[in-house]
Scaffold this motif. Structure first.
Motif, PDB file in Angstrom:
ATOM      1  N   PRO A 286      -0.235  12.041  -0.215  1.00 16.68           N
ATOM      2  CA  PRO A 286      -0.487  10.409  -0.865  1.00 16.68           C
ATOM      3  C   PRO A 286      -0.603   9.732   0.384  1.00 16.68           C
ATOM      4  O   PRO A 286      -1.355   8.678   0.520  1.00 16.68           O
ATOM      5  N   GLU A 287       0.513   9.724   1.319  1.00 14.12           N
ATOM      6  CA  GLU A 287       0.543   8.779   2.352  1.00 14.12           C
ATOM      7  C   GLU A 287      -0.521   8.494   3.346  1.00 14.12           C
ATOM      8  O   GLU A 287      -1.171   7.758   3.659  1.00 14.12           O
ATOM      9  N   LEU A 288      -1.029  10.233   3.678  1.00 12.06           N
ATOM     10  CA  LEU A 288      -2.079  10.164   4.680  1.00 12.06           C
ATOM     11  C   LEU A 288      -3.439   9.822   3.980  1.00 12.06           C
ATOM     12  O   LEU A 288      -4.220   9.212   4.665  1.00 12.06           O
ATOM     13  N   LYS A 289      -3.385  10.069   2.644  1.00  6.43           N
ATOM     14  CA  LYS A 289      -4.860   9.851   2.061  1.00  6.43           C
ATOM     15  C   LYS A 289      -4.972   8.275   1.976  1.00  6.43           C
ATOM     16  O   LYS A 289      -6.095   7.821   2.210  1.00  6.43           O
ATOM     17  N   LEU A 290      -3.698   7.585   1.813  1.00 14.94           N
ATOM     18  CA  LEU A 290      -3.954   5.949   1.460  1.00 14.94           C
ATOM     19  C   LEU A 290      -4.250   5.458   3.097  1.00 14.94           C
ATOM     20  O   LEU A 290      -5.087   4.622   3.249  1.00 14.94           O
ATOM     21  N   TYR A 291      -3.848   6.098   4.056  1.00 12.10           N
ATOM     22  CA  TYR A 291      -3.746   5.610   5.505  1.00 12.10           C
ATOM     23  C   TYR A 291      -5.329   5.915   5.788  1.00 12.10           C
ATOM     24  O   TYR A 291      -5.997   4.940   6.399  1.00 12.10           O
ATOM     25  N   PHE A 292      -5.801   7.257   5.494  1.00 17.24           N
ATOM     26  CA  PHE A 292      -7.239   7.359   5.764  1.00 17.24           C
ATOM     27  C   PHE A 292      -8.019   6.356   5.109  1.00 17.24           C
ATOM     28  O   PHE A 292      -9.120   5.895   5.759  1.00 17.24           O
ATOM     29  N   ASN A 293      -8.101   6.331   4.003  1.00 21.96           N
ATOM     30  CA  ASN A 293      -8.924   5.314   3.230  1.00 21.96           C
ATOM     31  C   ASN A 293      -8.738   3.783   3.442  1.00 21.96           C
ATOM     32  O   ASN A 293      -9.904   3.193   3.759  1.00 21.96           O
ATOM     33  N   LYS A 294      -7.727   3.442   3.754  1.00 21.01           N
ATOM     34  CA  LYS A 294      -7.333   2.147   4.422  1.00 21.01           C
ATOM     35  C   LYS A 294      -8.223   1.611   5.673  1.00 21.01           C
ATOM     36  O   LYS A 294      -8.837   0.911   6.150  1.00 21.01           O
ATOM     37  N   LYS A 295      -8.054   2.715   6.660  1.00 24.65           N
ATOM     38  CA  LYS A 295      -8.551   2.835   7.931  1.00 24.65           C
ATOM     39  C   LYS A 295     -10.085   2.718   7.863  1.00 24.65           C
ATOM     40  O   LYS A 295     -10.866   1.853   8.551  1.00 24.65           O
ATOM     41  N   VAL A 296     -10.613   3.537   7.059  1.00 25.86           N
ATOM     42  CA  VAL A 296     -12.028   3.916   7.019  1.00 25.86           C
ATOM     43  C   VAL A 296     -12.595   2.659   6.247  1.00 25.86           C
ATOM     44  O   VAL A 296     -13.850   1.999   6.552  1.00 25.86           O
ATOM     45  N   GLU A 297     -11.817   1.883   5.345  1.00 28.78           N
ATOM     46  CA  GLU A 297     -12.403   0.736   4.860  1.00 28.78           C
ATOM     47  C   GLU A 297     -12.481  -0.382   5.721  1.00 28.78           C
ATOM     48  O   GLU A 297     -13.300  -1.439   5.787  1.00 28.78           O
ATOM     49  N   GLU A 298     -11.440  -0.447   6.695  1.00 27.99           N
ATOM     50  CA  GLU A 298     -11.534  -1.343   7.936  1.00 27.99           C
ATOM     51  C   GLU A 298     -12.724  -1.138   8.824  1.00 27.99           C
ATOM     52  O   GLU A 298     -12.884  -2.040   9.633  1.00 27.99           O
ATOM     53  N   GLY A 299     -13.310  -0.179   8.456  1.00 33.08           N
ATOM     54  CA  GLY A 299     -14.574   0.068   9.567  1.00 33.08           C
ATOM     55  C   GLY A 299     -14.420   1.007  10.479  1.00 33.08           C
ATOM     56  O   GLY A 299     -15.102   1.038  11.531  1.00 33.08           O
ATOM     57  N   LYS A 300     -13.127   1.779  10.576  1.00 34.89           N
ATOM     58  CA  LYS A 300     -13.034   2.808  11.651  1.00 34.89           C
ATOM     59  C   LYS A 300     -13.821   3.934  11.425  1.00 34.89           C
ATOM     60  O   LYS A 300     -14.246   4.293  10.191  1.00 34.89           O
ATOM     61  N   SER A 301     -14.295   4.571  12.414  1.00 38.21           N
ATOM     62  CA  SER A 301     -14.973   5.955  12.419  1.00 38.21           C
ATOM     63  C   SER A 301     -13.992   7.129  11.548  1.00 38.21           C
ATOM     64  O   SER A 301     -12.776   6.912  11.928  1.00 38.21           O
ATOM     65  N   LYS A 302     -14.545   7.816  10.824  1.00 39.58           N
ATOM     66  CA  LYS A 302     -13.842   8.810  10.087  1.00 39.58           C
ATOM     67  C   LYS A 302     -13.231   9.953  11.055  1.00 39.58           C
ATOM     68  O   LYS A 302     -11.959  10.112  10.889  1.00 39.58           O
ATOM     69  N   MET A 303     -14.058  10.173  12.142  1.00 34.52           N
ATOM     70  CA  MET A 303     -13.605  11.259  13.219  1.00 34.52           C
ATOM     71  C   MET A 303     -12.239  10.755  13.988  1.00 34.52           C
ATOM     72  O   MET A 303     -11.113  11.245  14.087  1.00 34.52           O
ATOM     73  N   ILE A 306      -9.387  10.732  11.364  1.00 36.24           N
ATOM     74  CA  ILE A 306      -9.245  12.076  11.357  1.00 36.24           C
ATOM     75  C   ILE A 306      -8.098  12.685  12.458  1.00 36.24           C
ATOM     76  O   ILE A 306      -7.207  13.121  12.264  1.00 36.24           O
ATOM     77  N   ASN A 307      -8.563  12.142  13.528  1.00 36.72           N
ATOM     78  CA  ASN A 307      -7.851  12.464  15.038  1.00 36.72           C
ATOM     79  C   ASN A 307      -6.281  11.614  14.799  1.00 36.72           C
ATOM     80  O   ASN A 307      -5.477  12.455  15.283  1.00 36.72           O
ATOM     81  N   ASN A 308      -6.355  10.770  14.433  1.00 35.30           N
ATOM     82  CA  ASN A 308      -4.959   9.816  14.157  1.00 35.30           C
ATOM     83  C   ASN A 308      -4.007  10.549  13.484  1.00 35.30           C
ATOM     84  O   ASN A 308      -2.952  10.872  13.578  1.00 35.30           O
ATOM     85  N   VAL A 309      -4.742  11.360  12.170  1.00 35.70           N
ATOM     86  CA  VAL A 309      -3.984  12.162  11.245  1.00 35.70           C
ATOM     87  C   VAL A 309      -3.492  13.285  12.158  1.00 35.70           C
ATOM     88  O   VAL A 309      -2.075  13.685  11.534  1.00 35.70           O
ATOM     89  N   ARG A 310      -4.608  14.060  12.742  1.00 32.65           N
ATOM     90  CA  ARG A 310      -3.781  15.060  13.593  1.00 32.65           C
ATOM     91  C   ARG A 310      -2.714  14.817  14.411  1.00 32.65           C
ATOM     92  O   ARG A 310      -1.769  15.635  14.522  1.00 32.65           O
TER      93      ARG A 310
END
Length: 333
Positions: A286-303, A306-310
Motif C-alpha cells: 500500500p505504501e509504495l502503491k500510494l507513492y507510485f500513484n502520487k508521483k505519476v499524478e505529479e507528472g513524473k515519468s512512470k519508468m 518505478i526506478n525509484n521503487v527499485r
C-alpha cells in the motif's frame, strides 16, 4: 605504508597462465614465467616465487575476473595464504592509459604494475563459500532451461499463424522435451531449497530478504550470490549503483545537458529482477502503491518512479539485513 614489497600479476587463460612479478617495486626489471593452468602449474608457480624471494607475507597477487579460468589459481594461492586482489579487467585497462599492442606476458606485466601503483586501494579477495558457488551454478542452469523452454513454446506459437499442421507436429515433438525441462526445473528448485534449509546463515538471510514485499525467491538468491551474502557492499547506495537503479548526472558546460542515466556497467540480470520486484511491490504494498500513484499524478515519468521503487527496495533489503530484522509492513493512513 604497505606491507608488500613484491607485486605479482597473473593473466589466466584456459590452458596456461602468465605470471610477472615486480620485485622490490622496480618496474624496469619484471620477471616473467608461464605455467600450465592446473594444480601442478600452481605448485610450480609457488616454487618459482620462492626462488625470487617472493612469499605470501611480502607479495600482493593481482589478477582479473576471468570466470572459471582463474578459479583454480585463486583456490590454491589462498591455500598458500597469499593476499589476492581480483579486479575488473576494464578498470585495469582504463587506469593504464593508451597502450599499443598486447600479449599474455604484457598483460600480466600491466596487471602487476596496476597492483603496485594502486596498492593502497587494494581489496583483499574474500571467496564465496561452496554453498554460494552451488547456488550460482544452479541459477545459471535454471536460466538456460527457462530460456530453452520459452524458445520452444514461442516457436510453436509463431508456427500456428503460418501452418497449423506443422505447428501441431512441432508441438507433438516438443512435448517430451518440455516435460523433461519442467522436471529438471523442479529438481533445481528442490536442490536450491535444500541448500538454503541446511545452512543457518543462508536460511536467516533468505527469510529476511523475502520478507520485503515484492522481493521473490529468485531475486533473493541473485542478491545473495552477487553480494557474497551481503558482505561486498558497505552501503545500500553501492549495491543500488551495482544493480543499476541509481541514475547519474550527465552534463558538461552549456552544450551537454543529457538526462541522468544509470551506468552501462550495471548488473543487467539483477536490474531486470528488481524491475519485476518493483512492479509486484507497487501492486501489493500500500505504501509504495500510494507513492507510485502520487508521483505519476505529479507528472513524473512512470519508468522514473518505478526506478525509484527499485532503489527503495534495495535500501529496504539492506536495512533489514543490517538490523537483522524481518521487514514490517507500514500502515498507510
Amino acid at each position: 605504508m604497505s606491507k608488500f614489497k613484491h607485486f605479482l600479476g597473473i593473466d589466466a587463460s584456459k590452458e596456461y597462465f602468465d605470471a610477472v612479478v615486480i620485485l622490490d617495486g622496480i618496474k624496469e626489471k619484471p620477471v616473467h614465467s608461464q605455467f600450465v593452468n592446473d594444480y601442478k602449474g600452481i605448485k610450480s608457480l609457488y616454487k618459482w616465487l620462492k626462488e625470487q624471494g617472493s612469499t605470501f607475507e611480502n607479495t600482493l597477487v593481482c589478477l582479473e575476473h576471468t570466470g572459471m579460468y582463474g578459479k583454480l589459481i585463486i583456490k590454491y594461492l589462498m591455500v598458500y595464504n597469499f593476499s589476492l586482489w581480483v579486479e575488473m579487467s576494464l578498470k585495469i585497462i582504463k587506469s593504464i592509459g593508451i597502450q599499443r599492442g598486447k600479449n599474455d606476458k604484457v598483460d600480466a606485466e600491466r596487471i602487476a604494475f596496476y597492483a603496485m601503483k594502486n596498492v593502497e586501494e587494494s581489496i583483499t579477495y574474500n571467496p564465496p563459500r561452496t554453498e554460494i558457488d552451488k547456488i550460482k551454478n544452479l541459477l545459471s542452469l535454471r536460466e538456460k532451461l527457462v530460456d530453452t523452454k520459452s524458445c520452444l513454446l514461442r516457436n510453436a506459437k509463431e508456427l500456428k499463424s503460418f501452418d497449423l499442421e506443422v505447428a501441431k507436429f512441432s508441438e507433438k515433438l516438443q512435448k517430451n522435451t518440455i516435460k523433461g525441462i519442467d522436471l529438471d526445473l523442479k529438481n533445481i528448485e528442490r536442490q536450491l531449497d535444500n541448500i538454503i534449509k541446511e545452512d543457518e546463515n543462508l536460511c536467516r538471510i533468505y527469510k529476511i530478504v523475502t520478507s520485503v514485499i515484492g522481493i521473490g525467491r529468485v531475486t533473493t538468491l541473485f542478491l545473495i550470490c552477487y553480494t557474497n551474502e551481503f558482505t561486498m557492499y558497505s552501503t545500500p547506495r553501492q549495491l543500488a549503483c551495482y544493480a543499476g537503479v541509481v541514475p547519474f548526472e550527465h552534463t558538461s558546460g552549456k552544450s551537454i545537458r543529457a538526462k541522468p542515466k544509470v551506468h552501462y556497467l550495471a548488473n543487467k540480470k539483477l536490474k531486470k529482477q528488481l524491475h519485476m520486484c518493483a512492479l509486484s511491490a507497487i501492486k501489493h504494498d500500500p505504501e509504495l502503491k500510494l507513492y507510485f500513484n502520487k508521483k505519476v499524478e505529479e507528472g513524473k515519468s512512470k519508468m522514473l518512479v518505478i526506478n525509484n521503487v527499485r532503489n527503495k527496495l534495495v535500501h529496504r533489503v539492506c536495512a533489514c539485513i543490517r538490523e537483522n530484522k524481518i521487514f514490517e509492513k507500514r500502515q498507510v493512513a
